[in-house]
Design a protein around this motif. Structure first.
Motif, mmCIF file in Angstrom:
data_model
loop_
_atom_site.group_PDB
_atom_site.id
_atom_site.type_symbol
_atom_site.label_atom_id
_atom_site.label_comp_id
_atom_site.label_asym_id
_atom_site.label_seq_id
_atom_site.Cartn_x
_atom_site.Cartn_y
_atom_site.Cartn_z
ATOM 1 N N LEU A 1 72.534 53.590 60.452
ATOM 2 C CA LEU A 1 71.800 54.816 60.180
ATOM 3 C C LEU A 1 71.438 54.880 58.699
ATOM 4 O O LEU A 1 72.295 54.705 57.831
ATOM 5 C CB LEU A 1 72.648 56.039 60.555
ATOM 6 C CG LEU A 1 73.167 56.091 61.993
ATOM 7 C CD1 LEU A 1 74.064 57.308 62.175
ATOM 8 C CD2 LEU A 1 72.010 56.121 62.979
ATOM 9 N N LYS A 2 70.176 55.160 58.421
ATOM 10 C CA LYS A 2 69.723 55.234 57.033
ATOM 11 C C LYS A 2 70.195 56.536 56.382
ATOM 12 O O LYS A 2 70.097 57.610 56.991
ATOM 13 C CB LYS A 2 68.200 55.141 56.961
ATOM 14 C CG LYS A 2 67.662 53.759 57.299
ATOM 15 C CD LYS A 2 66.182 53.638 56.994
ATOM 16 C CE LYS A 2 65.355 54.452 57.975
ATOM 17 N NZ LYS A 2 63.894 54.260 57.784
ATOM 18 N N LEU A 3 70.697 56.416 55.152
ATOM 19 C CA LEU A 3 71.170 57.563 54.402
ATOM 20 C C LEU A 3 70.250 57.835 53.224
ATOM 21 O O LEU A 3 69.552 56.942 52.735
ATOM 22 C CB LEU A 3 72.592 57.313 53.895
ATOM 23 C CG LEU A 3 73.663 57.078 54.958
ATOM 24 C CD1 LEU A 3 74.972 56.672 54.306
ATOM 25 C CD2 LEU A 3 73.847 58.319 55.820
ATOM 26 N N ALA A 4 70.257 59.091 52.768
ATOM 27 C CA ALA A 4 69.510 59.478 51.564
ATOM 28 C C ALA A 4 70.390 60.442 50.778
ATOM 29 O O ALA A 4 71.183 61.185 51.366
ATOM 30 C CB ALA A 4 68.185 60.146 51.943
ATOM 31 N N PRO A 5 70.269 60.441 49.458
ATOM 32 C CA PRO A 5 71.138 61.314 48.658
ATOM 33 C C PRO A 5 70.819 62.784 48.870
ATOM 34 O O PRO A 5 69.664 63.169 49.077
ATOM 35 C CB PRO A 5 70.849 60.880 47.220
ATOM 36 C CG PRO A 5 69.505 60.234 47.272
ATOM 37 C CD PRO A 5 69.390 59.607 48.629
ATOM 38 N N ASN B 1 72.725 67.888 59.478
ATOM 39 C CA ASN B 1 71.448 67.242 59.781
ATOM 40 C C ASN B 1 70.983 67.710 61.148
ATOM 41 O O ASN B 1 71.776 67.784 62.096
ATOM 42 C CB ASN B 1 71.631 65.724 59.791
ATOM 43 C CG ASN B 1 72.163 65.196 58.480
ATOM 44 O OD1 ASN B 1 71.403 64.924 57.568
ATOM 45 N ND2 ASN B 1 73.484 65.050 58.369
ATOM 46 N N ILE B 2 69.707 68.033 61.270
ATOM 47 C CA ILE B 2 69.140 68.479 62.551
ATOM 48 C C ILE B 2 68.382 67.302 63.156
ATOM 49 O O ILE B 2 67.328 66.905 62.638
ATOM 50 C CB ILE B 2 68.201 69.684 62.356
ATOM 51 C CG1 ILE B 2 68.922 70.828 61.633
ATOM 52 C CG2 ILE B 2 67.658 70.143 63.709
ATOM 53 C CD1 ILE B 2 70.110 71.410 62.393
ATOM 54 N N ALA C 1 63.667 68.909 53.897
ATOM 55 C CA ALA C 1 62.831 68.796 55.091
ATOM 56 C C ALA C 1 61.852 67.645 54.948
ATOM 57 O O ALA C 1 61.420 67.303 53.833
ATOM 58 C CB ALA C 1 62.064 70.095 55.348
ATOM 59 N N ARG C 2 61.516 67.056 56.086
ATOM 60 C CA ARG C 2 60.523 65.993 56.137
ATOM 61 C C ARG C 2 59.193 66.500 55.571
ATOM 62 O O ARG C 2 58.821 67.670 55.765
ATOM 63 C CB ARG C 2 60.344 65.555 57.595
ATOM 64 C CG ARG C 2 59.370 64.412 57.826
ATOM 65 C CD ARG C 2 59.313 64.088 59.309
ATOM 66 N NE ARG C 2 58.840 65.234 60.081
ATOM 67 C CZ ARG C 2 59.239 65.497 61.324
ATOM 68 N NH1 ARG C 2 60.110 64.735 61.928
ATOM 69 N NH2 ARG C 2 58.737 66.532 61.966
ATOM 70 N N LEU D 1 71.260 62.224 56.569
ATOM 71 C CA LEU D 1 70.683 61.182 57.412
ATOM 72 C C LEU D 1 69.177 61.182 57.169
ATOM 73 O O LEU D 1 68.484 62.156 57.478
ATOM 74 C CB LEU D 1 71.018 61.432 58.878
ATOM 75 C CG LEU D 1 72.507 61.343 59.212
ATOM 76 C CD1 LEU D 1 72.784 61.851 60.620
ATOM 77 C CD2 LEU D 1 73.006 59.906 59.058
ATOM 78 N N ALA D 2 68.669 60.100 56.620
ATOM 79 C CA ALA D 2 67.294 60.063 56.106
ATOM 80 C C ALA D 2 66.238 60.321 57.168
ATOM 81 O O ALA D 2 65.168 60.860 56.861
ATOM 82 C CB ALA D 2 67.040 58.713 55.434
#
Length: 202
Positions: free
Chosen positions: A112-116, A83-84, A158-159, A125-126
């Motif tokens: 910390l929020k997680l995402a699959p 994660n960056i 990516a966001r 890390l979301a």
């Protein structure tokens, strides 16, 4: 001034190398243990080293008597996520460097929020703008406290709005990731200028 590394205490070599080679990107690595505990830890001995295969290399340091959770989890599962982190996440990122017991992951402890992930088991890390999903290729051991982890990035998340879907170019819009300096110092990337490679001079 010449500083000969032969015979120099490794801690002093570390201090000199970290002070000289700046800035460095930060890999905020998430892994998952065989028991399902998600770990998150920052590493600044990190970079990408090629595109075919898409190589990611991380310097993993640990105590001689016991590997860190990140090393142990990757050894067990063969997967990790780089994660960056954004500058706004620096507090949580530094907090995740604290030593938690193996059965308590940093995402849980710090909220910390997680995402699959799409291609690997460890979640990302979301709130990080970018995540590279990786599989271990090999590890090179250099003594009891240092290992070079070589992995292959198999997917990038990516966001929304960060990558142009047609050109695949990034547009950070001035909100660049954290830059690691030395000791407890971090930096904001600013005033970036383009300098294209020119044609050879006649």
């Amino acid at each position: 001034m010449l500083i000969d590394f032969d015979g120099l205490d490794p801690k002093l070599r570390y201090k000199l190398m970290c002070g000289a080679v700046i800035p460095r990107p930060v890999a905020w690595i998430t892994t998952i243990s065989p028991e399902g505990v998600v770990n998150a830890a920052p590493y600044s001995f990190f970079n990408v080293f090629g595109e075919d295969p898409a190589l990611v290399v991380v310097g993993l340091g640990h105590k001689a008597e016991e590997p860190k959770d990140t090393t142990r989890n990757i050894l067990a599962t063969g997967e990790f996520v780089v994660n960056i982190p954004a500058l706004s996440q620096i507090g949580d990122m530094v907090d995740s460097a604290a030593v938690y017991p193996a059965d308590r992951g940093e995402p849980e402890a710090l909220g910390l929020k997680l995402a699959p992930s799409a291609r690997v088991a460890p979640p990302r890390l979301a709130d990080c703008p970018v995540a590279l999903e990786c599989r271990k290729i090999t590890g090179l051991t250099f003594g009891p406290t240092r290992e070079l982890l070589i992995g292959e990035a198999v997917a990038l998340q990516a966001r929304d709005g960060l990558v142009d879907p047609e050109t695949l170019r990034f547009d950070w819009q001035g909100d660049f990731p954290i830059a690691r300096l030395f000791a407890d110092r971090y930096a904001r990337l600013e005033e970036i200028e383009p300098h294209p490679i020119p044609k050879p001079k006649p």
